[in-house]
Write an enzyme that holds these catalytic residues in place. Structure first.
Site, PDB file in Angstrom:
ATOM      1  N   LYS A  15       0.832  -1.225   0.000  1.00  0.00           N
ATOM      2  CA  LYS A  15       0.000   0.000   0.000  1.00  0.00           C
ATOM      3  C   LYS A  15       0.854   1.257   0.000  1.00  0.00           C
ATOM      4  CE  LYS A  15      -2.253  -0.466   3.869  1.00  0.00           C
ATOM      5  NZ  LYS A  15      -1.702  -1.707   4.368  1.00  0.00           N
ATOM      6  N   ARG A  90      -8.358   2.212   9.965  1.00  0.00           N
ATOM      7  CA  ARG A  90      -8.050   0.806  10.220  1.00  0.00           C
ATOM      8  C   ARG A  90      -9.111   0.143  11.095  1.00  0.00           C
ATOM      9  NH1 ARG A  90      -2.147   1.284   9.454  1.00  0.00           N
ATOM     10  NH2 ARG A  90      -1.112  -0.726   9.499  1.00  0.00           N
ATOM     11  N   ARG A 129      11.701  -6.575   3.914  1.00  0.00           N
ATOM     12  CA  ARG A 129      11.535  -5.144   3.608  1.00  0.00           C
ATOM     13  C   ARG A 129      12.609  -4.281   4.266  1.00  0.00           C
ATOM     14  NH1 ARG A 129       5.804  -2.225   4.494  1.00  0.00           N
ATOM     15  NH2 ARG A 129       6.189  -2.407   6.705  1.00  0.00           N
ATOM     16  N   ARG A 162      12.415  -2.049   9.866  1.00  0.00           N
ATOM     17  CA  ARG A 162      11.527  -1.575  10.921  1.00  0.00           C
ATOM     18  C   ARG A 162      11.428  -2.608  12.041  1.00  0.00           C
ATOM     19  NH1 ARG A 162       6.101   0.398   7.891  1.00  0.00           N
ATOM     20  NH2 ARG A 162       5.260  -0.631   9.725  1.00  0.00           N
ATOM     21  N   ARG A 173       0.607  -8.379  13.450  1.00  0.00           N
ATOM     22  CA  ARG A 173       0.033  -7.295  12.631  1.00  0.00           C
ATOM     23  C   ARG A 173      -0.979  -7.848  11.630  1.00  0.00           C
ATOM     24  NH1 ARG A 173       5.123  -4.769  10.208  1.00  0.00           N
ATOM     25  NH2 ARG A 173       3.703  -3.417   9.059  1.00  0.00           N
TER      26      ARG A 173
HETATM   27  P1  AMP Z   1       1.964   1.000   8.894  1.00  0.00           P
HETATM   28  O1  AMP Z   1       3.153   1.831   8.602  1.00  0.00           O
HETATM   29  O2  AMP Z   1       0.712   1.472   8.199  1.00  0.00           O
HETATM   30  O3  AMP Z   1       2.207  -0.484   8.680  1.00  0.00           O
HETATM   31  O4  AMP Z   1       1.647   1.188  10.460  1.00  0.00           O
HETATM   32  C1  AMP Z   1       2.581   0.785  11.435  1.00  0.00           C
HETATM   33  C2  AMP Z   1       1.914   0.712  12.792  1.00  0.00           C
HETATM   34  O5  AMP Z   1       1.427   2.012  13.176  1.00  0.00           O
HETATM   35  C3  AMP Z   1       0.688  -0.197  12.895  1.00  0.00           C
HETATM   36  O6  AMP Z   1       1.041  -1.555  13.092  1.00  0.00           O
HETATM   37  C4  AMP Z   1      -0.028   0.409  14.100  1.00  0.00           C
HETATM   38  O7  AMP Z   1       0.607   0.050  15.319  1.00  0.00           O
HETATM   39  C5  AMP Z   1       0.209   1.897  13.885  1.00  0.00           C
HETATM   40  N1  AMP Z   1      -0.862   2.489  13.071  1.00  0.00           N
HETATM   41  C6  AMP Z   1      -0.751   3.021  11.826  1.00  0.00           C
HETATM   42  N2  AMP Z   1      -1.928   3.457  11.375  1.00  0.00           N
HETATM   43  C7  AMP Z   1      -2.828   3.197  12.346  1.00  0.00           C
HETATM   44  C8  AMP Z   1      -4.236   3.393  12.466  1.00  0.00           C
HETATM   45  N3  AMP Z   1      -4.958   3.939  11.490  1.00  0.00           N
HETATM   46  N4  AMP Z   1      -4.820   3.018  13.650  1.00  0.00           N
HETATM   47  C9  AMP Z   1      -4.124   2.489  14.648  1.00  0.00           C
HETATM   48  N5  AMP Z   1      -2.795   2.235  14.576  1.00  0.00           N
HETATM   49  C10 AMP Z   1      -2.150   2.587  13.439  1.00  0.00           C
END
Ligand code: AMP
Length: 216
Positions: A15, A90, A129, A162, A173
Site C-alpha cells: 500500500k 483501520r 523489507r 523496521r 500485525r
Molecule cells: P503501517 O506503517 O501502516 O504499517 O503502520 C505501522 C503501525 O502504526 C501499525 O502496526 C499500528 O501500530 C500503527 N498504526 C498506523 N496506522 C494506524 C491506524 N490507522 N490506527 C491504529 N494504529 C495505526
C-alpha cells in the site's frame, strides 16, 4: 472536486509503495498514518512515545489518538484538493470519523482501492523489507532491491529494517488486520466504493491497475 482515496489492504501488500507512486502520478498528497507515527517517534513527542508502545507489539494505536493525529494532518491546506490515505482508517470507528471530518469540508471518500495478496506473500514481503530513514521509501531485498545495498535510490539515506517487521510482530500485525481492519472491506463495499486490485502482481502492474481504478 476534491478526491479522497483510501488505500485498504493488509500490512505488506505494498500500500505504501503504491500510494507514493499514485501521489506522484495524481499530484495528491500521500498521508500515511504509520509515517506520521514514525515521525513522532523520531522527534520523541508524547504522541510518539505512546504510539511506539503499541506499534512494537503489532497492536493498533487507540482510535482517539489516531483520529486526532490524522484530523490535524488532513485539515492542512495541501489536503484541500484531496489526499491518498494509507493506513487510515483501520477500524470502523476510524472510518466513521473520517466520514465526519470530510463532511466538514463538504467532501467524502471517493474510492477505496482494496489491494490483496495471500498471507504467504505478505509475510515474505514484510520480512524482506528495508525502509529509508528520511522519507520511508520501501525496498525488498529480493523483489525490489536498491541499486546499492543499504542506501535509498531516491534520497541516498540509510535503509533500515523496521522493528515491527520482525517475524513475531509481523504475524500479530496480520492477525490484527483480519480482526480489526477487514470489516472495512464490507463497510466500503456496501458504500459502493471498493475496487479490488491484485497486489501480488509486479509493482508497475499494480500501479497501472490502481491509476485506472481512481480515474474511473
Ligand atoms: P503501517 O506503517 O501502516 O504499517 O503502520 C505501522 C503501525 O502504526 C501499525 O502496526 C499500528 O501500530 C500503527 N498504526 C498506523 N496506522 C494506524 C491506524 N490507522 N490506527 C491504529 N494504529 C495505526
Amino acid at each position: 472536486m476534491a478526491q479522497y482515496i483510501v488505500m485498504l489492504g493488509p500490512p505488506g501488500v505494498g500500500k505504501g509503495t503504491q500510494a507514493k507512486i499514485l501521489a506522484e502520478k495524481t499530484g495528491l498528497v500521500h498521508v500515511s498514518s504509520g509515517d506520521l507515527f514514525r515521525e513522532n517517534i523520531k522527534n520523541q513527542t508524547e504522541l510518539g512515545l505512546l504510539a511506539q508502545s503499541y506499534m512494537n507489539k503489532g497492536e493498533l494505536v487507540p482510535d482517539d489518538v489516531t483520529i486526532g493525529m490524522v484530523r490535524e494532518r488532513v485539515s492542512r491546506a495541501d489536503c484541500k484538493v484531496g489526499a491518498i490515505l494509507d493506513g487510515f482508517p483501520r477500524t470502523p470507528v476510524q472510518a466513521d470519523a473520517l466520514k465526519t471530518m470530510l463532511a466538514e469540508f463538504g467532501a467524502d471518500v471517493d474510492v477505496v482501492p482494496f489491494v490483496t495478496a495471500t498471507e504467504q506473500v505478505l509475510v515474505d514481503r514484510l520480512s524482506g523489507r528495508w525502509t529509508c530513514r528520511a522519507e520511508g521509501h520501501a525496498y525488498h531485498e529480493k523483489h525490489n532491491p536498491p541499486k546499492q545495498p543499504g542506501v535509498c535510490d531516491i534520497d541516498g539515506s540509510e535503509l533500515y529494517q523496521r522493528d515491527d517487521d520482525k517475524a513475531e510482530t509481523v504475524k500479530r500485525r496480520i492477525q490484527v488486520y483480519f480482526e480489526q481492519t477487514s470489516p472495512l472491506i464490507e463497510y466500503y463495499k456496501n458504500a459502493g466504493k471498493l475496487i479490488e486490485i491484485d497486489g501480488s502482481q509486479q509493482i508497475d502492474q499494480v500501479s497501472e491497475a490502481l491509476l485506472a481504478a481512481v480515474q474511473k
